[in-house]
Design a protein around this motif. Structure first.
Motif, short mmCIF file in Angstrom:
data_model
loop_
_atom_site.label_atom_id
_atom_site.label_comp_id
_atom_site.label_asym_id
_atom_site.label_seq_id
_atom_site.Cartn_x
_atom_site.Cartn_y
_atom_site.Cartn_z
N PHE A 114 5.03 23.89 -12.13
CA PHE A 114 4.48 24.71 -11.05
C PHE A 114 3.92 23.88 -9.89
N ALA A 115 4.34 24.23 -8.67
CA ALA A 115 3.65 23.73 -7.48
C ALA A 115 2.34 24.49 -7.35
N GLY A 116 2.37 25.77 -7.67
CA GLY A 116 1.14 26.57 -7.65
C GLY A 116 1.41 28.04 -7.44
N LEU A 117 0.37 28.82 -7.58
CA LEU A 117 0.43 30.23 -7.18
C LEU A 117 0.00 30.29 -5.72
N LEU A 118 0.55 31.25 -5.01
CA LEU A 118 0.17 31.40 -3.61
C LEU A 118 0.00 32.88 -3.27
N PRO A 119 -1.22 33.41 -3.52
CA PRO A 119 -1.51 34.75 -3.01
C PRO A 119 -1.35 34.75 -1.49
N ILE A 120 -0.75 35.81 -0.96
CA ILE A 120 -0.46 35.86 0.48
C ILE A 120 -0.71 37.27 1.03
N GLY A 121 -1.25 37.31 2.23
CA GLY A 121 -1.51 38.60 2.89
C GLY A 121 -2.26 38.33 4.18
N LYS A 122 -2.95 39.36 4.67
CA LYS A 122 -3.76 39.18 5.89
C LYS A 122 -5.22 38.98 5.50
N ARG A 123 -5.90 38.09 6.17
CA ARG A 123 -7.27 37.75 5.77
C ARG A 123 -8.26 38.90 5.99
N ALA A 124 -9.12 39.11 5.02
CA ALA A 124 -10.21 40.07 5.14
C ALA A 124 -11.55 39.34 5.12
N GLU A 125 -11.49 38.02 5.20
CA GLU A 125 -12.68 37.18 5.34
C GLU A 125 -12.23 35.91 6.04
N ASP A 126 -13.21 35.12 6.47
CA ASP A 126 -12.86 33.98 7.33
C ASP A 126 -12.51 32.70 6.60
N GLY A 127 -12.93 32.56 5.37
CA GLY A 127 -12.73 31.27 4.70
C GLY A 127 -13.77 30.27 5.18
N PHE A 128 -13.72 29.09 4.61
CA PHE A 128 -14.74 28.09 4.92
C PHE A 128 -14.28 27.18 6.06
N PRO A 129 -15.25 26.65 6.84
CA PRO A 129 -14.85 25.66 7.86
C PRO A 129 -14.24 24.44 7.18
N HIS A 130 -13.34 23.77 7.86
CA HIS A 130 -12.76 22.54 7.31
C HIS A 130 -13.82 21.44 7.28
N HIS A 131 -13.91 20.76 6.18
CA HIS A 131 -14.66 19.49 6.21
C HIS A 131 -13.78 18.47 5.51
N ARG A 132 -13.36 17.50 6.27
CA ARG A 132 -12.34 16.57 5.80
C ARG A 132 -12.73 15.12 6.09
N HIS A 133 -12.14 14.22 5.34
CA HIS A 133 -12.23 12.81 5.70
C HIS A 133 -11.69 12.63 7.11
N ASN A 134 -12.24 11.67 7.85
CA ASN A 134 -11.64 11.40 9.16
C ASN A 134 -10.48 10.40 9.00
N VAL A 135 -9.79 10.20 10.10
CA VAL A 135 -8.58 9.37 10.05
C VAL A 135 -8.90 7.95 9.58
N GLU A 136 -10.04 7.41 10.03
CA GLU A 136 -10.40 6.04 9.65
C GLU A 136 -10.56 5.91 8.13
N ARG A 137 -11.05 6.98 7.49
CA ARG A 137 -11.28 6.95 6.05
C ARG A 137 -9.98 6.96 5.26
N ILE A 138 -8.97 7.62 5.79
CA ILE A 138 -7.74 7.80 4.99
C ILE A 138 -6.58 6.91 5.43
N ALA A 139 -6.69 6.34 6.63
CA ALA A 139 -5.54 5.57 7.13
C ALA A 139 -5.90 4.10 7.27
N THR A 140 -4.99 3.25 6.87
CA THR A 140 -5.11 1.83 7.12
C THR A 140 -3.99 1.44 8.06
N PHE A 141 -4.35 0.89 9.19
CA PHE A 141 -3.34 0.53 10.20
C PHE A 141 -2.96 -0.93 10.02
#
Ligand SMILES: Cc1cc2nc3c(=O)[nH]c(=O)nc-3n(C[C@H](O)[C@H](O)[C@H](O)COP(=O)(O)O)c2cc1C
Length: 206
Positions: A178-205
């Motif tokens: 399985f890749a996963g289950l994917l419930p799909i439809g139109k949102r009835a709530e907003d979900g959470f704001p993104h909080h992610r690593h920044n580019v410097e944290r994940i990329a090595t140039f």
């Protein structure tokens, strides 16, 4: 709700406004839109164009209730008007690899390519080549989320379920992954704001 899209979103907009949504508007999903989302996902790339992804499309409240039971009772499974069960079937892909070759190819070339492909995996067991197949299906899984969002739909990717029980429910063979289950439809709530690593944290140039 925020992030309503009145037209097809750009890829950037779709990515930036996608959130995991666990509460959906209680209305059936437009079937033409659903097919379009699935069609867009079929355009995902895969090694050797092998296209190992398969999708069980579930729009049946009774079956969704059973699916929720084997998904640690996560309520998004019945809140969504549809659930896409996305899995990789590498054994089917191997058996039918000819279908992925262009029609313009000569019969001889097709045969050579198909034999070569099968030979590449002959030394691996079902689990090993299953893992390789799953890497391909995960790409289509991501495409589904972005395609859905671009058409104004929302999703939540899920791995919180019991794979063996889901196989049993849907009559899927033991070897699929399985890749996963994917419930799909139109949102009835907003979900959470993104909080992610920044580019410097994940990329090595280099
Ligand atoms: C492979 C995968 C499995 C996940 N499984 C679950 C799950 O079982 N239940 C759930 O509520 N969220 C699940 N999530 C959603 C994540 O919690 C979510 O993507 C993450 O917190 C980031 O939030 P966002 O998707 O709103 O940006 C899963 C996400 C991914 C990519």
């Amino acid at each position: 709700m925020t992030a309503t899209l009145s037209r097809s979103a750009t890829v950037k907009e779709a990515i930036e406004t996608r959130r995991s949504i666990r509460k959906f508007v209680q209305e059936p999903i437009d079937q033409a839109d659903l097919r379009e989302i699935l069609r867009l996902a079929t355009l995902a790339p895969s090694a050797n164009n092998v296209q190992t992804w398969r999708v069980a499309v579930i729009q049946n409240p009774e079956l969704q209730a059973k699916l929720q039971e084997v998904s640690y009772n996560q309520s998004q499974v019945t809140s969504a008007p549809a659930v896409l069960v996305v899995y990789s079937d590498m054994e089917d892909a191997l058996a039918t690899i000819e279908q992925t070759l262009p029609a313009s190819m000569s019969e001889e070339e097709r045969k050579t390519r198909a034999e070569g492909f099968r030979k590449n995996f002959a030394g691996q067991d079902v689990a090993q080549r299953g893992a390789w197949g799953l890497a391909q299906a995960n790409i289509a899984f991501a495409y589904l989320m972005i395609a859905a969002r671009s058409l104004g739909y929302d999703t939540v990717p899920m791995l919180g379920f019991q794979p063996d029980k889901v196989k049993e429910l849907l009559g899927l063979p033991e070897h699929v992954q399985f890749a996963g289950l994917l419930p799909i439809g139109k949102r009835a709530e907003d979900g959470f704001p993104h909080h992610r690593h920044n580019v410097e944290r994940i990329a090595t140039f280099y």
